[in-house]
Design an enzyme around this catalytic site. Sequence first.
Site, short mmCIF file in Angstrom:
data_model
loop_
_atom_site.label_atom_id
_atom_site.label_comp_id
_atom_site.label_asym_id
_atom_site.label_seq_id
_atom_site.Cartn_x
_atom_site.Cartn_y
_atom_site.Cartn_z
N HIS A 168 31.41 -23.69 48.34
CA HIS A 168 29.98 -23.89 48.11
C HIS A 168 29.39 -22.61 47.53
O HIS A 168 29.87 -21.51 47.80
CB HIS A 168 29.30 -24.26 49.45
CG HIS A 168 27.90 -24.74 49.27
ND1 HIS A 168 26.84 -23.86 49.09
CD2 HIS A 168 27.38 -25.98 49.21
CE1 HIS A 168 25.74 -24.57 48.93
NE2 HIS A 168 26.03 -25.86 49.00
N GLU A 226 27.16 -28.48 41.36
CA GLU A 226 25.82 -28.07 41.76
C GLU A 226 25.40 -26.82 40.98
O GLU A 226 25.94 -25.74 41.23
CB GLU A 226 25.77 -27.70 43.25
CG GLU A 226 26.14 -28.80 44.18
CD GLU A 226 25.72 -28.51 45.62
OE1 GLU A 226 25.08 -29.38 46.21
OE2 GLU A 226 26.01 -27.41 46.12
#
Length: 216
Positions: A90, A138
């Site tokens: 992430h 993302e």
Amino acid sequence: MEPEIFINFKHYNNAVGTNSEKLLADFKSIKNQDSLYYCVAETDLYLQKSFPELHIYGQHVDSNGYGAFTGSVSMESLLDLGVKGSLLNHSEKRVDSSIIESIVKKSKELGFKIILCVENLDEAEKYSKLEPAYIAYEPPELIGGDISVSTARPEIIGQAAEICKGRTKLLVGAGVKTKEDVDTSMALGAAGVLIASGIIKNAKPINRLVSLMGNR
Ligand code: G3P
């Protein structure tokens, strides 16, 4: 195809510890849990045992197995709790590419699902070749904001979907807030979304999740 919705609890104070348990108890009232995944803090993963009907996933894993590895989160220990997958790399928890390779390889041997986060199309190209269970695209500059990736970068979602085709499933995330965001992402070739603040920071997280799901 039903959109797969991954909810990242991050380390928000209303989504960690006893508050995480309360949120999961609320989310449990949703009957159709098939395509819902709750990525909780490492310290809350034991809750999988209390909520066997929910898909509880991690936010990060390490490459090592059991042994003298202080502070580790091994896939083996998550599987022992009944946790079958995790986010990896992430934007808020980046990992070296050699370690990513070894984790993805091992995840396939163990039957553990890795949602491998990428920040751009070059990373999508590089990491989709490893064929993790999912690639989650993302753009970091949109994370936590009010403009969704499907509004700001629709063409990139299509390109990412093209890259992932035949290799892995694509999730998209950053700024996702509405059912339209989910629908647009699906129309552009994604299998679902990865969402945090749009649900967790909402005054009524359960209502927001139900509205994102639409009629199902
Ligand atoms: O992992 C999901 C995330 O980074 C996106 O965050 O708050 O923009 O939904 P958010």
